[in-house]
Design an enzyme around this catalytic site. Structure first.
Site, PDB file in Angstrom:
ATOM      1  N   ASP A 167      -8.111  57.385 170.651  1.00 52.33           N
ATOM      2  CA  ASP A 167      -7.892  56.590 171.855  1.00 52.33           C
ATOM      3  C   ASP A 167      -7.003  57.290 172.885  1.00 52.33           C
ATOM      4  O   ASP A 167      -6.049  56.709 173.377  1.00 52.33           O
ATOM      5  CB  ASP A 167      -7.261  55.252 171.397  1.00 52.33           C
ATOM      6  CG  ASP A 167      -7.080  54.251 172.517  1.00 52.33           C
ATOM      7  OD1 ASP A 167      -7.946  54.195 173.409  1.00 52.33           O
ATOM      8  OD2 ASP A 167      -6.061  53.530 172.500  1.00 52.33           O
ATOM      9  N   GLU A 418      -3.993  57.210 161.115  1.00 49.97           N
ATOM     10  CA  GLU A 418      -5.067  56.249 160.884  1.00 49.97           C
ATOM     11  C   GLU A 418      -6.335  56.855 160.285  1.00 49.97           C
ATOM     12  O   GLU A 418      -7.447  56.613 160.779  1.00 49.97           O
ATOM     13  CB  GLU A 418      -5.390  55.500 162.179  1.00 49.97           C
ATOM     14  CG  GLU A 418      -4.210  54.700 162.705  1.00 49.97           C
ATOM     15  CD  GLU A 418      -4.583  53.621 163.713  1.00 49.97           C
ATOM     16  OE1 GLU A 418      -5.670  53.697 164.292  1.00 49.97           O
ATOM     17  OE2 GLU A 418      -3.781  52.680 163.882  1.00 49.97           O
ATOM     18  N   TYR A 474      -1.556  45.575 164.299  1.00 42.26           N
ATOM     19  CA  TYR A 474      -1.870  44.897 165.562  1.00 42.26           C
ATOM     20  C   TYR A 474      -2.219  43.426 165.372  1.00 42.26           C
ATOM     21  O   TYR A 474      -3.072  42.907 166.075  1.00 42.26           O
ATOM     22  CB  TYR A 474      -2.990  45.652 166.285  1.00 42.26           C
ATOM     23  CG  TYR A 474      -2.518  46.983 166.835  1.00 42.26           C
ATOM     24  CD1 TYR A 474      -1.864  47.034 168.059  1.00 42.26           C
ATOM     25  CD2 TYR A 474      -2.685  48.158 166.114  1.00 42.26           C
ATOM     26  CE1 TYR A 474      -1.401  48.247 168.574  1.00 42.26           C
ATOM     27  CE2 TYR A 474      -2.227  49.377 166.616  1.00 42.26           C
ATOM     28  CZ  TYR A 474      -1.585  49.407 167.843  1.00 42.26           C
ATOM     29  OH  TYR A 474      -1.118  50.600 168.349  1.00 42.26           O
ATOM     30  N   GLU A 512       3.297  51.888 164.787  1.00 40.64           N
ATOM     31  CA  GLU A 512       2.592  51.304 165.933  1.00 40.64           C
ATOM     32  C   GLU A 512       2.565  49.786 165.803  1.00 40.64           C
ATOM     33  O   GLU A 512       2.326  49.260 164.712  1.00 40.64           O
ATOM     34  CB  GLU A 512       1.138  51.797 166.037  1.00 40.64           C
ATOM     35  CG  GLU A 512       0.983  53.215 166.515  1.00 40.64           C
ATOM     36  CD  GLU A 512      -0.467  53.633 166.743  1.00 40.64           C
ATOM     37  OE1 GLU A 512      -1.298  52.770 167.086  1.00 40.64           O
ATOM     38  OE2 GLU A 512      -0.750  54.826 166.552  1.00 40.64           O
TER      39      GLU A 512
END
Ligand code: BDP
Length: 607
Positions: A167, A418, A474, A512
């Protein structure tokens, strides 16, 4: 071809340095005919391009900005007559993603990987007292056998575009400074240090690697320029009395001067800056100089207006001022090793850095941030690409450690971001990657990797490799956002309870967590993307972190808004910044300042 010395280029009594930064010629080579047409001798082009910088954001036409394929850089280089007799090399801070270097029409080096330096010997082909032609053939295509991972899509009109499995925008070009280095044949090639502190005395173990059999002398000077210790020999120990330690927030630095001597004749001299400090993980604590620390900070990017991923020391300075203002003490170099100047600033300012290798995109997906939450399986680590990819990965770990091992700010290595860990085939891959870091780091820093949403206790096959468990989570953004945030919190707690039940006796940190936020949107009550929701989301996350004693750090995603590939999930880039891309605060910055100013450095310590 073998990489030369990874030492940061410096000028000393014996070493000369010439910057090749500035305007270069540029030519795109969409049909890859440049080699056969002799472009290695020079470019027939009217385009010029600044170095260091990513080439993309200068252009006003989309084809140039989105260009994917071969592209050539060239410039003339006058090499002074006085350099004759010295070993000459070209030192690239980074060439993204692969490069072939030519000097005076002859190939001198090939390099793969866009985020670490390489140095190529040009002594044989260079002309001293004359102009030389330096040409670099770059290629910025993504693949599954290079880091970071991605692919290339060929459009119906024949044009190629990059399809990252990650990303951030595929900024490329000569992103970092280029130098001509001229050093003696008898020279220092590299060095490393280790630290042991006993009361007020520090033992600084060192090893110097040389291209010489001459005598090695190593001296340490304190910040006042006073000699603190001196030793002789390629390996040895410097005993520093009343050692001033490198501390979090106070980065005391000693100057290390390495000299090669033939009797009284100085053959070579190199200097650098080191900090005396120890790093250890003990139970659930991260210890710096034996004292527990709680990480407060960010996942970052090298990303700025116009220059893209190009080294931007002015913006880096601003970033450090903002990080100090907000009460941060750490950051992760997500998702690649940054410019060396960033670590030098962190050394001075006393920031703790998790240094990350560019191993991102190891889940076959162009929207991994979404797919990771759905539990999608791509069996990434079982394809034919794996042996080659692993080789590249191990090489990048070796180069990152070789480049960064002497920075006191670097306290941990992040070896992947990740990756897909839900399949057994990841295990042997991880084994090699984690072994590599342990083997090569003289300071045996803790190793970690950032766990994606679906790397949960009962599914993840690889968390056991980490010395520090680093979670990217998230809840409240990709899952259960907006009015469902109460469910997000429950799901988050349910996962944390599972980790707690494992009783791993290791520190956990969040590498994160974040919510996209448009600085122009204010809403009462909040909605997703508003400044109000960002704070609501962060507060929820912090309530969860604060209720688990083994959580020893929080690095929010992201320090600032940054550019990504276009798509319906991204609005002119990723907007999870606490600061805008122009480095101005969103409301959440003030919320963080309040929280972090009130959290002591040893927050939640077991001491
Ligand atoms: C994670 C990635 C990071 C993304 C972030 C996000 O590690 O690169 O930018 O999430 O979705 O998947 O914002």
């Amino acid at each position: 071809m073998k990489n030369g010395s990874m030492l940061y280029p410096r000028e000393t009594a014996t070493r000369r340095l010439k910057s090749l930064d500035g305007m270069w010629d540029l030519r795109f080579d969409p049909s890859s005919t440049g080699s056969s047409e002799g472009w290695a001798n020079g470019l027939d082009t009217s385009i010029t391009i600044p170095v260091p910088a990513s080439f993309q954001d200068f252009f006003t036409d989309k084809d140039a900005r989105e260009y994917c394929g071969d592209l050539w850089y060239a410039r003339d280089l006058y090499i002074p007559k006085e350099y004759e007799g010295l070993k000459l090399a070209l030192r690239f801070g980074a060439a993204t993603h692969r490069a072939i270097v030519y000097v005076n029409g002859q190939e001198v080096f090939r390099h793969e990987g866009g985020f670490l330096p390489f140095s190529c010997d040009i002594t044989e082909v260079a002309q001293c007292g004359a102009e030389n032609k330096v040409v670099v053939k770059l290629n910025n295509e993504l693949s599954e056998t290079n880091l970071p991972c991605g692919t290339v899509k060929v459009l119906k009109n024949g044009k190629k575009i990059a399809k990252p499995y990650f990303d951030f925008y595929n900024y490329s070009g000569l992103n970092r400074s280029v130098y001509l280095t001229a050093i003696p044949a008898d020279s220092v090639f590299g060095y490393e240090t280790t630290y042991a502190i006993d009361g007020t005395t520090a033992q600084v173990g060192y090893t110097v690697k040389t291209a010489s059999s001459a005598k090695v002398e190593v001296s340490l000077f304190d910040e006042d320029g006073v000699l603190a210790a001196r030793a002789e020999g390629a390996t040895g120990t410097l005993t520093v009395e009343d050692a001033k330690l490198w501390q979090v927030g106070k980065g005391y630095l000693y100057k290390i001067v390495i000299r090669l001597l033939d009797g009284d004749t100085l053959l070579d001299e190199y200097y650098d800056f080191i900090g005396i400090r120890t790093v250890e993980v003990k139970g659930t604590d991260i210890l710096i100089n034996g004292a527990p620390v709680y990480l407060k900070g960010f996942g970052k990017h090298e990303d700025s207006d116009i220059v893209g991923r190009g080294t931007n020391i002015a913006q880096t300075k601003r970033d450090f001022e903002l990080m100090k203002w907000i009460g941060a003490n750490s950051f992760r170099t997500s998702h690649y090793p940054y410019s060396e100047e960033v670590y030098q600033m962190a050394d001075r300012e006393g920031f703790l850095v998790i240094d990350e290798v560019p191993a991102v995109g190891m889940l076959r997906s162009i929207a991994n941030f979404l797919d990771a939450s759905t539990g999608a399986q791509t069996n990434f680590f079982s394809g034919d690409h794996v042996p080659k990819l692993l080789e590249r990965h191990l090489d990048d770990i070796a180069d990152m450690i070789e480049r960064d091992k002497n920075h006191p700010c670097v306290f941990a290595w992040s070896l992947l971001n990740e990756p897909e860990t839900t399949d057994e085939s990841a295990v042997p891959y991880f084994e090699r990657v984690f072994e590599q870091a342990a083997k090569l780091d003289p300071q045996k820093r803790p190793r970690t990797f950032a766990l994606v949403m679906n790397s949960v206790p009962d599914k993840c096959k690889c968390y056991q490799f980490s010395d520090i468990i680093a979670l990217n989570r998230y809840f409240g953004w990709y899952v259960n956002g907006g009015p469902e945030i109460c469910d997000a919190k429950e799901a988050f707690i349910a996962e944390m309870d599972k980790w707690q039940a494992l009783d791993l006796d290791k520190p956990f940190i969040f590498t994160e967590y974040g919510a996209d936020t448009h600085p122009g949107i204010h809403k009462l009550p909040s909605v997703m993307w508003s400044q109000e929701y960002q704070i609501e989301y962060l507060k929820m996350c912090h309530e969860v972190f604060d209720s688990y004693p083994f959580v020893k750090g929080e690095q929010v995603w992201n320090f600032a808004d940054f550019q990504t590939t276009e798509g319906i999930m991204r609005c002119d880039g990723n907007k999870k910044g606490i600061f805008t891309r122009q480095r101005q605060p969103k409301d959440a910055a003030f919320y963080f300042k309040k929280r972090w100013d009130s959290l002591p450095l040893d927050h939640k310590s077991n001491k």
